[in-house]
Design an enzyme around this catalytic site. Structure first.
Site, mmCIF file in Angstrom:
data_model
loop_
_atom_site.group_PDB
_atom_site.id
_atom_site.type_symbol
_atom_site.label_atom_id
_atom_site.label_comp_id
_atom_site.label_asym_id
_atom_site.label_seq_id
_atom_site.Cartn_x
_atom_site.Cartn_y
_atom_site.Cartn_z
ATOM 1 N N LYS A 60 30.495 -29.641 6.837
ATOM 2 C CA LYS A 60 29.452 -28.800 7.436
ATOM 3 C C LYS A 60 29.953 -28.287 8.778
ATOM 4 O O LYS A 60 30.616 -29.029 9.516
ATOM 5 C CB LYS A 60 28.177 -29.627 7.655
ATOM 6 C CG LYS A 60 27.123 -28.900 8.484
ATOM 7 C CD LYS A 60 25.858 -29.723 8.693
ATOM 8 C CE LYS A 60 24.927 -28.985 9.660
ATOM 9 N NZ LYS A 60 23.672 -29.697 9.879
ATOM 10 N N GLU A 81 13.602 -29.496 19.089
ATOM 11 C CA GLU A 81 14.435 -30.654 18.696
ATOM 12 C C GLU A 81 14.670 -31.640 19.836
ATOM 13 O O GLU A 81 15.257 -31.308 20.869
ATOM 14 C CB GLU A 81 15.789 -30.159 18.168
ATOM 15 C CG GLU A 81 16.641 -31.309 17.635
ATOM 16 C CD GLU A 81 17.834 -30.861 16.805
ATOM 17 O OE1 GLU A 81 18.107 -29.652 16.726
ATOM 18 O OE2 GLU A 81 18.498 -31.753 16.245
ATOM 19 N N GLU A 88 22.617 -30.804 4.410
ATOM 20 C CA GLU A 88 22.828 -30.390 5.807
ATOM 21 C C GLU A 88 22.151 -31.364 6.769
ATOM 22 O O GLU A 88 22.693 -31.714 7.809
ATOM 23 C CB GLU A 88 22.123 -29.036 5.988
ATOM 24 C CG GLU A 88 23.013 -27.868 6.266
ATOM 25 C CD GLU A 88 22.149 -26.637 6.451
ATOM 26 O OE1 GLU A 88 21.890 -25.972 5.432
ATOM 27 O OE2 GLU A 88 21.732 -26.340 7.584
ATOM 28 N N GLU A 138 18.568 -16.532 8.673
ATOM 29 C CA GLU A 138 18.082 -17.754 9.323
ATOM 30 C C GLU A 138 18.262 -17.663 10.848
ATOM 31 O O GLU A 138 17.371 -18.048 11.609
ATOM 32 C CB GLU A 138 18.837 -18.958 8.759
ATOM 33 C CG GLU A 138 18.336 -20.270 9.315
ATOM 34 C CD GLU A 138 19.018 -21.469 8.681
ATOM 35 O OE1 GLU A 138 19.214 -21.494 7.446
ATOM 36 O OE2 GLU A 138 19.363 -22.397 9.431
HETATM 37 C C1 LIG Z 1 21.355 -24.333 15.720
HETATM 38 C C2 LIG Z 1 20.045 -24.112 15.703
HETATM 39 O O1 LIG Z 1 19.158 -24.906 15.037
HETATM 40 C C3 LIG Z 1 19.485 -26.227 14.641
HETATM 41 C C4 LIG Z 1 18.202 -26.960 14.623
HETATM 42 C C5 LIG Z 1 17.375 -26.931 13.534
HETATM 43 C C6 LIG Z 1 17.855 -26.459 12.298
HETATM 44 C C7 LIG Z 1 19.148 -26.065 12.160
HETATM 45 C C8 LIG Z 1 19.653 -25.580 10.860
HETATM 46 O O2 LIG Z 1 18.890 -25.569 9.873
HETATM 47 O O3 LIG Z 1 20.815 -25.178 10.760
HETATM 48 C C9 LIG Z 1 20.124 -26.212 13.266
HETATM 49 O O4 LIG Z 1 20.793 -27.415 13.046
HETATM 50 C C10 LIG Z 1 19.447 -22.982 16.432
HETATM 51 O O5 LIG Z 1 18.223 -22.890 16.526
HETATM 52 O O6 LIG Z 1 20.217 -22.160 16.975
#
Ligand SMILES: C=C(O[C@H]1C=CC=C(C(=O)O)[C@@H]1O)C(=O)O
Length: 366
Positions: free
Chosen positions: A109, A165, A209, A345
């Site tokens: 990843k 987070e 992930e 995303e």
């Molecule tokens: C890297 C980011 O989110 C992280 C936090 C939640 C979900 C994430 C994802 O699904 O990839 C990322 O790990 C961002 O908001 O720029």
């Protein structure tokens, strides 16, 4: 701006002035332990090898509940996107290349990020932007802080964001983390929105992930804890813009490791770097420019060792004249990621910051 603000639903730490700066985590932690400082506030950058912003503030105001900013923070100036780095189609191409690497290499990843450069008609007050973000994202941890201590490249710059987070929180011997990884954009239609959340919770790709992040945190915390409670499956959490998979993790610490050192031990997790971490960090340094404080962590630690450290996402760095801002968003890439969906995303994640500034983002392709 002067100082540091971290506003969460239950508590706000607002600090101004600086008594002393620290060059690194061990010296700040030592000053707290020796009683030379009662509080350290600041941020660690994404790269563990770049300068930190850690300071003992002059004055500190700790209050219950979210920050009560100025009565009338006033209107924010008009802001527009002046550049996207890389261009969206180049981000898609990058993700495609990363997917190829992940399919054949040892890396499982890697998180790919992109930036949006914004220009404002008038100076953008970091605290007024923070107040707007608290209003729009009451469940997030909203932060605003001066980055000058990180060196010339950051003089007069500030970082402002509203992150969902929690990297790590410590209260006495209890340590808490709530990693997020795995994302789906919210939908306007309630039924479609509910389905998007359910699909996320059942998505093998997103669960994988997410699992890398939980495994990393477990491996770092287990040697430090006498008990560690890691849920077997993640839960769904919502921000106004996106759904995420979240794992609330709780542990009992064996010894007095402080919140700042815990943050240093965990950061950056595979939610921002990847797995295995060193290989992912190496790939990121070859594919992207320095992320500066995006993907770093922002927080505070007191002399008891308690503190909160938030992952610095959904944020922007403001220039010294406050007329320019750079916002970032990233997403975890695994071997079965769809490059166009990954671009969408990042667009959905950028809405947290851009929405607060009244800037439209392209609707996602989903
Ligand atoms: C890297 C980011 O989110 C992280 C936090 C939640 C979900 C994430 C994802 O699904 O990839 C990322 O790990 C961002 O908001 O720029």
């Amino acid at each position: 701006m002067d100082g540091f603000l971290l506003s969460r639903a239950d508590r706000t730490v607002h600090a101004t002035g600086t008594r002393r700066f620290f060059d690194d985590v061990p010296s700040a932690s030592q000053a707290l332990r020796r009683g030379e400082a009662t509080l350290v506030v600041g941020a660690l950058p994404f790269s563990p090898h770049r300068p930190v912003v850690l300071a003992q503030p002059e004055e500190v105001d700790v209050t219950d509940g979210p920050w009560q900013g100025p009565e009338d923070p006033g209107e924010l100036p008009a802001v527009r996107i002046s550049a996207e780095v890389p261009l969206p189609r180049v981000h898609v191409e990058r993700v495609r290349r990363l997917v190829d690497r992940l399919s054949f290499g040892e890396t499982k990843k890697v998180v790919a990020a992109r930036r949006v450069v914004l220009e404002a008609d008038e100076p953008l007050d970091p605290l007024a932007l923070a107040a707007r973000m608290i209003e729009r994202h009451p469940d997030a941890a909203t932060f605003a802080l001066d980055l000058s201590a990180a060196g010339e490249r950051f003089w007069g710059h500030s970082l402002v964001g509203a992150s969902p987070e929690l990297l790590v929180s410590r209260r006495g011997s209890t340590v808490t983390c709530r990693p997020l990884a795995g994302t789906a954009a919210r939908r306007a239609d309630p039924e479609e929105d509910r389905r998007a959340g359910e699909e996320l919770l059942a998505s093998a790709k997103n669960l994988a992930e997410h699992g890398y992040v939980v495994d990393w945190i477990r491996s770092r915390l287990a040697p430090l804890c006498s008990e560690l409670d890691v849920p077997g499956t993640p839960e769904l959490v919502a921000t106004p813009d996106v759904w995420h998979l979240a794992s609330p993790i709780t542990g009992t610490l064996r010894d007095g490791i402080d919140a700042l050192t815990l943050a240093w031990t965990l950061h950056p997790t595979p939610a921002l770097a990847g797995t295995p971490r060193e290989a992912a960090l190496d790939l990121i340094s070859r594919f992207e420019e320095d992320r500066r404080f995006f993907g770093g962590t922002v927080g505070w630690c007191d002399a008891e060792g308690d503190g909160d450290w938030i992952v610095a996402i959904r944020c922007a760095e403001l220039s010294s004249d406050c007329r320019r801002a750079v916002a970032w968003a990233g997403g975890g890439i695994v071997a079965d990621s769809d490059p166009v969906a990954e671009l969408d995303e990042t667009t959905a994640k950028l809405r947290t910051l851009l929405g607060a500034l009244g800037v439209e983002t392209a609707p996602d392709a989903g």
